[in-house]
Scaffold this active site. Sequence first.
Site, PDB file in Angstrom:
ATOM      1  N   LYS A  94       0.830  -1.186  -0.080  1.00 15.81           N
ATOM      2  CA  LYS A  94      -0.017   0.009   0.003  1.00 15.81           C
ATOM      3  C   LYS A  94       0.800   1.188   0.074  1.00 15.81           C
ATOM      4  O   LYS A  94       1.683   1.315   0.844  1.00 15.81           O
ATOM      5  CB  LYS A  94      -0.849  -0.134   1.156  1.00 15.81           C
ATOM      6  CG  LYS A  94      -1.836   1.264   1.388  1.00 15.81           C
ATOM      7  CD  LYS A  94      -2.669   1.342   2.579  1.00 15.81           C
ATOM      8  CE  LYS A  94      -3.176   2.699   2.865  1.00 15.81           C
ATOM      9  NZ  LYS A  94      -3.585   3.029   4.209  1.00 15.81           N
ATOM     10  N   GLY A 155      -8.243   8.870  10.482  1.00 16.59           N
ATOM     11  CA  GLY A 155      -8.072   8.889  12.059  1.00 16.59           C
ATOM     12  C   GLY A 155      -9.423   9.633  12.460  1.00 16.59           C
ATOM     13  O   GLY A 155      -9.644   9.700  13.836  1.00 16.59           O
ATOM     14  N   GLY A 182     -11.070   7.215   7.491  1.00 14.65           N
ATOM     15  CA  GLY A 182     -12.143   8.219   7.924  1.00 14.65           C
ATOM     16  C   GLY A 182     -13.439   7.491   8.190  1.00 14.65           C
ATOM     17  O   GLY A 182     -14.337   8.002   8.747  1.00 14.65           O
ATOM     18  N   ASN A 203      -9.444   1.041  11.036  1.00 15.11           N
ATOM     19  CA  ASN A 203      -8.630   0.781  11.987  1.00 15.11           C
ATOM     20  C   ASN A 203      -9.211   1.785  13.176  1.00 15.11           C
ATOM     21  O   ASN A 203      -9.657   1.119  14.232  1.00 15.11           O
ATOM     22  CB  ASN A 203      -7.359   1.418  11.530  1.00 15.11           C
ATOM     23  CG  ASN A 203      -6.185   1.238  12.785  1.00 15.11           C
ATOM     24  OD1 ASN A 203      -5.369   2.255  13.075  1.00 15.11           O
ATOM     25  ND2 ASN A 203      -6.486   0.346  13.662  1.00 15.11           N
ATOM     26  N   THR A 204      -9.055   2.966  13.253  1.00 17.50           N
ATOM     27  CA  THR A 204      -9.660   3.980  14.249  1.00 17.50           C
ATOM     28  C   THR A 204     -10.997   3.672  14.921  1.00 17.50           C
ATOM     29  O   THR A 204     -11.172   3.515  16.024  1.00 17.50           O
ATOM     30  CB  THR A 204      -9.377   5.469  13.778  1.00 17.50           C
ATOM     31  OG1 THR A 204      -8.075   5.678  13.359  1.00 17.50           O
ATOM     32  CG2 THR A 204      -9.615   6.188  15.045  1.00 17.50           C
TER      33      THR A 204
END
Lengths: 252, 382
Positions: A94, A155, A182, A203-204
């Site tokens: 990536k 994030g 996001g 992730n976040t």
Amino acid sequence: MDTKLKIGKYEFNSRFILGSGKFNIELIKSAIFEAEAEIITMAIRRANTSKDNILDFVPDNIKILPNTSGARNAQEALRIARLARELSGADMIKIEVIKDSKYLFPDNHETIKAVELLKQDGFIPMAYMYPDLSAARDMVSAGADAIMPLAAPIGTNKGLLTKDFIKILIDEIDVPIIVDAGLGRPSEAAYVMEMGADAVMANTAIATASDIKLMAKAFKLAIEAGRMAYISKLGKISEYAVASSPLTGFLD
Amino acid sequence: MIEIDKYYPDMEIIDSDIENLILNTIKDCDFDKYTNEDIDTALKKEYLDIEDFKALISPMGLMRLEDLAKCAKEKRERYFGKNVYFFTPLYISNYCENNCIYCGFNCKNNINRMKLDFEEIEKELIEIQKSGLEEILILTGESKKMSDVEYICNSIRIAKKYFKNIGVEIYPLNTDEYKLLHQAGADYVTVFQETYDKDVYEKKHQGGRKRIYPYRLNSQERAILGGLRGVAFGALLGLCDYRKDTLATASHIYYLQKKYPQIEYSVSIPRLRPTVADKTINPNDIDEKKLLQIMCAYRIFLPYINMTISTRESAVFRNNAVQIAATKISSGVSTGIGKHDETNTHKGDEQFEIADNRTTDEIYKTLKELNMQPVMNDYIYV
């Protein structure tokens, strides 16, 4: 019946990719066992350590997707990708080229150049980008095997700020579109999958949930639901009322 | 032109507006005017401006410390998750040519001076590496004569064999010299301005190259131009009005970030500590509440920066600060020279006394228990 997600020469059943910027062991376990992720990203800079290395926590059957986090231009991205290949044998990379420490926005211009360099070097480049159609086309021409547009600043959990532009990429670009960064909630993941995105990365949203396990599972189900809706083709939503006597009826 | 503005002939002058921007920011500040509403506004904003930061460090901000801490913790988690980055300083020389009246290394202080040779440096590094650390901060006193750029570059090259991330905290250099540090393997540069108040600066820095205020202030920018990946800042709280110095430090980072958005920024918030030469120095003018307020304000205003919590502070304070605002912690610290390798009989005195003597292992275990994620390295030299 759904097809598999194809990225370069690889195929996957799962359409959920775990980001690992904010990783801990519980998050990785949840992603694998609850969300059934088959791909986990890994910042090479973060794997460049001998203590609590993310590589030690990821089972062998999970595909590691190294990213070039820390690269500020195409050349640095190439150097980090090469280190990644040495370290983990990975060829799917990536590309993250970021020149802004505050908003962490990807630099599309340098990313196009990075895609070209990595492709020439034998990698399967996946391009993290700001959803811009011209840039995405250039990335594909340069050899990108997937386009990874951001939904909102990374994030932020802000959700689908760039929804309309991602839709354009989905319609126009022929390599997989993986929505990255996001997304704050499962419903948003479902929405982009329904829209036709090929996969979702998060992730976040999971890492900062109170119950990581449950949230990982919620994302899995949302992504599957969205995908099913896309395959089954949504009923058309009409923007205006449908006249009961057709306007063109007089022609009959 | 006042004396502290007069560059030495060999000091490089760069074209920069940063000093003016900072001095304008700290001119005529009235921290007492901020109200509860100003704090609310600042806490609600996603991206704050300098005016919001002033409110956060004001007396009213102190009354709202709990709210500041909550907001800071949220932003810390968003930008850094649970990560806490570890490092330790390695002092390789304490010779100094500056006369800074608050510092243990002051050239007029009668302390044991010494400089490690390369073999001793390697031994120290090996000892430190055994603790599991992967990031090191190389420090010297400010003597270009006793610890020249070549000596520092060679030390960096040795450190590169054992460590993955190398910081340097030495006297200010010109751009071409910073380039040499980067080529040798250094990743980031720390320079403390100590105080941004020019009158106070002049009184506290009575001699040596450090007396030249703007040359020091522009160090970070020269380091960036020299190719360093990151730069770190700090005002030594207690020298001057701590709010004003905090505001100046924050605006220094804010304006440089606008100019150089690709750089990694970092801040330290040191309080004055007793030194060998002066045991009467008392950091309590800025108590722990005020210190935490400053840390929270930085985190809320500049959420993306790294923040180091010094061994000047107690273990309890440090354990809590890394959960709320700070991101970097030093461990197994000695501020003296040659003290990591016990077989070394050749040692130099400390720069200041430390309050947290814990080893890397001890801090690592404590942070794990607190559900934080210790990180030895998150960096790659490119």
